[in-house]
Design an enzyme around this catalytic site. Structure first.
Site, short mmCIF file in Angstrom:
data_model
loop_
_atom_site.label_atom_id
_atom_site.label_comp_id
_atom_site.label_asym_id
_atom_site.label_seq_id
_atom_site.Cartn_x
_atom_site.Cartn_y
_atom_site.Cartn_z
N ASP A 106 -10.80 2.42 4.80
CA ASP A 106 -11.14 1.00 4.73
C ASP A 106 -12.65 0.77 4.79
O ASP A 106 -13.11 -0.35 4.57
CB ASP A 106 -10.47 0.23 5.88
CG ASP A 106 -9.19 -0.47 5.44
OD1 ASP A 106 -8.96 -0.58 4.22
OD2 ASP A 106 -8.41 -0.89 6.32
N LYS B 108 0.83 -1.21 0.00
CA LYS B 108 0.00 0.00 0.00
C LYS B 108 0.86 1.26 0.00
O LYS B 108 0.54 2.24 -0.68
CB LYS B 108 -0.93 -0.02 1.22
CG LYS B 108 -2.03 -1.07 1.11
CD LYS B 108 -2.75 -1.29 2.44
CE LYS B 108 -3.75 -2.41 2.32
NZ LYS B 108 -4.36 -2.77 3.61
N GLN C 166 -3.89 -1.43 10.01
CA GLN C 166 -3.81 -2.75 9.43
C GLN C 166 -4.30 -3.82 10.41
O GLN C 166 -3.88 -3.86 11.56
CB GLN C 166 -2.36 -3.07 9.03
CG GLN C 166 -2.18 -4.42 8.35
CD GLN C 166 -2.90 -4.47 7.00
OE1 GLN C 166 -2.85 -3.54 6.21
NE2 GLN C 166 -3.56 -5.58 6.74
#
Length: 284
Positions: A116, A49, A93
């Site tokens: 997200d 990412k 994460q």
């Protein structure tokens, strides 16, 4: 005739070009990623990412916290990033180390920076059919279906998996696309009976070759979200033999994965636009 391969890499490259143009237009876009601990798979995802963000001109900050980080310390870092005006998108994460509450961490992220799409406000708005940040994987899948002119309206879509980041939002987006949606999971009895009815079949469980070739309807579109690492390489949840029955099939690797990262970048630019007031902000 073998299935048409849905090329996620090629489409993701186009999305990244669009993202780069958006970054250039805005002048500056900031992304922060937070990784707690040293899980090898999470490290790979974060590195991917970060590289992708930098390649399109997004200014990215890679925060690494030790595995022993306390909950208060993690929430404090998130609060600082929420308040930092240079950060447009914030990603923590998952999974987190076992002593940390993932729900608290997700809910601590400001919804406007939640690229997200996991904050309850975003998930709730999606369920209500209102504008929201949506997780990158289902967003990317919808883009792939549109790219290959795979009609969702009136189609029977079967989603195998009910995770918050893939299965549930995927079902919501397909409903929004006027599909009839069936959700299957680990306790579904006679899974094949459902998958054989699917015009669009999505497998996102993380079990190697869960979907055998004879579980796929002839002429269907099959989206394989699974990524299972073996000694022989990376494989999906769908047996490769399904290519002889399906009309469309995403490869593993090279299918959904590249699109997921591309759509996270797109979400970051969308968040930046909304925070600058250039478009309506769906979350406040």
């Amino acid at each position: 005739m073998p299935a048409t391969t849905i090329d996620g890499r090629a489409l993701a490259a186009r999305v990244r070009e669009e993202v780069a143009a958006g970054v250039a237009e805005l002048g500056r876009v900031g992304l922060a990623t937070v990784l707690v601990g040293d899980d090898p798979a999470s490290d790979i995802y974060i590195r991917g990412k970060q590289r992708a963000a930098q390649a399109v001109g997004i200014e990215s900050r890679d925060l690494r916290l030790p595995a022993g980080t306390s909950e208060d310390e993690l929430l404090g870092v998130i609060a600082e990033l929420n308040a930092d005006e240079s950060i447009d998108g914030l990603l923590v994460q998952l999974p987190l180390p076992g002593h940390l509450d993932e729900t608290k961490a997700i809910e601590a992220i400001h919804p406007s920076k939640d690229i997200d799409g996991l904050h309850p406000l975003n998930a709730g708005r999606l369920a209500l059919g209102r504008p929201a940040r949506v997780p990158g994987t289902p967003l990317g899948i919808m883009r792939m279906l549109a790219e290959y002119e795979i009609e969702t309206k009136g189609a029977h879509a079967v989603v195998v998996g009910r995770s918050n980041i893939v299965g549930k939002p995927m079902a919501q987006l397909l409903l929004r696309g006027h599909a009839t949606v069936t959700i299957c999971h680990s306790r579904t009895q006679d899974l094949q009976r459902h998958t054989l009815d699917a015009d669009i079949l999505l497998a996102g469980v993380g079990r190697l070759h869960l979907i055998a070739a004879d579980m796929v309807q002839a002429g269907s579109a099959v989206i394989d979200v699974g990524m299972n690492r073996t000694e022989e390489g990376l494989f999906g949840d769908v047996d490769p033999g399904a290519a002889e029955r399906a009309a469309f099939l995403t490869p593993v690797p090279g299918g959904v994965g590249p699109m997921t990262i591309a759509m996270v970048l797109e979400n970051t630019v969308a968040a930046a636009r909304a925070r600058r007031g250039t478009v309506a902000n769906p979350v406040h």
